[in-house]
Write an enzyme that holds these catalytic residues in place. Structure first.
Site, PDB file in Angstrom:
ATOM      1  N   ARG A  90      33.361  35.564  37.061  1.00 34.99           N
ATOM      2  CA  ARG A  90      33.167  34.228  37.555  1.00 34.99           C
ATOM      3  C   ARG A  90      31.781  34.026  37.472  1.00 34.99           C
ATOM      4  O   ARG A  90      31.406  32.886  37.414  1.00 34.99           O
ATOM      5  CB  ARG A  90      33.999  33.908  38.902  1.00 34.99           C
ATOM      6  CG  ARG A  90      33.640  32.611  39.358  1.00 34.99           C
ATOM      7  CD  ARG A  90      34.252  32.475  40.612  1.00 34.99           C
ATOM      8  NE  ARG A  90      34.069  33.317  41.860  1.00 34.99           N
ATOM      9  CZ  ARG A  90      32.916  33.268  42.436  1.00 34.99           C
ATOM     10  NH1 ARG A  90      32.239  32.009  42.331  1.00 34.99           N
ATOM     11  NH2 ARG A  90      32.777  34.223  43.470  1.00 34.99           N
ATOM     12  N   CYS A 143      33.378  45.703  40.203  1.00 34.09           N
ATOM     13  CA  CYS A 143      34.085  46.565  41.067  1.00 34.09           C
ATOM     14  C   CYS A 143      35.236  47.291  40.123  1.00 34.09           C
ATOM     15  O   CYS A 143      35.448  48.363  40.148  1.00 34.09           O
ATOM     16  CB  CYS A 143      34.432  46.106  42.354  1.00 34.09           C
ATOM     17  SG  CYS A 143      33.007  45.712  43.559  1.00 34.09           S
ATOM     18  N   HIS A 168      37.016  48.746  48.833  1.00 31.84           N
ATOM     19  CA  HIS A 168      36.438  47.384  48.953  1.00 31.84           C
ATOM     20  C   HIS A 168      36.168  47.345  50.883  1.00 31.84           C
ATOM     21  O   HIS A 168      37.058  47.646  51.342  1.00 31.84           O
ATOM     22  CB  HIS A 168      37.162  46.435  48.524  1.00 31.84           C
ATOM     23  CG  HIS A 168      36.691  45.740  47.156  1.00 31.84           C
ATOM     24  ND1 HIS A 168      37.570  45.770  46.174  1.00 31.84           N
ATOM     25  CD2 HIS A 168      35.646  45.662  46.587  1.00 31.84           C
ATOM     26  CE1 HIS A 168      37.013  45.255  45.074  1.00 31.84           C
ATOM     27  NE2 HIS A 168      35.735  45.342  45.330  1.00 31.84           N
TER      28      HIS A 168
END
Length: 216
Positions: A90, A143, A168
């Protein structure tokens, strides 16, 4: 048991990254009996992060690799179950690259699953008062790409057994202070959780039987 932790540099306009702070703080402490650990801080770059991780694995020959990353909006320590073979950014990474619809590894499997005892870890963290959950998406940013490349690399080394996965963590309170109604977790809590995670991996070679999954 030799443990390699990785965290990330800041990205997305942030001035800090709690993953880096947590793994550096943890690895400055005395490790549990039978454990040695080291931390590496990786750039938030699709290509270079994996290259540096593989270099560290070759150099240190760890038994356990735990990659940690920030996921703003998460409310708990999230134990990632799956990494997918997809790059969908994004925002651009810190090198300026913004892939869309590309494979992490051309010709690689659609996905890899963590080989950590995730249910046992979740139970141990929760029993110690640390919010934790199993997550079934690591996103499509750096990630996820790092987790995929970690597990792809480990799968190619069957003669050198090593377990690995991705965790996370939420924003730190300092980050969340500028983001109304955003969850956070103190670095001290994350550090305590990561220590418990290592102890759990030391204890469990295979996972426990417990319910998991989501309905959405």
């Amino acid at each position: 048991m030799k443990v390699l932790f990785t965290g990330f540099e800041p990205f997305g306009g942030e001035s800090s990254n709690p993953s880096a702070e947590a793994v550096l703080q943890l690895c400055s402490q005395n490790a549990p009996a039978g454990v040695s650990w080291q931390a590496r801080i990786l750039p938030v770059e699709f290509k270079r992060s994996a290259e540096l991780l593989n270099d560290a694995i070759s150099q240190l020959q760890p038994d356990l690799v735990l990659c940690v990353g920030q996921a703003g909006g998460r409310t708990a320590i999230c134990l990632e179950q799956v990494a997918i073979n997809l790059l969908e950014a994004r925002i651009a990474d810190n090198s300026g690259w913004q892939p869309s619809g590309e494979a992490v590894v051309s010709g690689g499997p659609a996905a890899y699953f963590s080989n950590l005892p995730l249910k046992a870890i979740r139970a141990q963290l929760q029993q110690n008062g640390i919010p934790a959950q199993i997550s079934y998406t690591a996103g499509t940013y750096v990630c996820n790409a790092l987790m995929y490349q970690l597990l792809h690399s480990l799968a190619a080394r069957p003669d050198q057994p090593c377990r690995g996965g991705f965790i996370h963590i939420p924003f730190s309170p300092e980050q969340a202070a500028a983001k109304p109604d955003t969850a956070s977790m103190t670095i001290a809590t994350v550090v305590a959780g990561l220590r418990q995670l290592v102890l759990c991996c030391q204890q469990y070679q295979t996972d426990i039987k417990a319910s998991a999954g989501t309905l959405d």
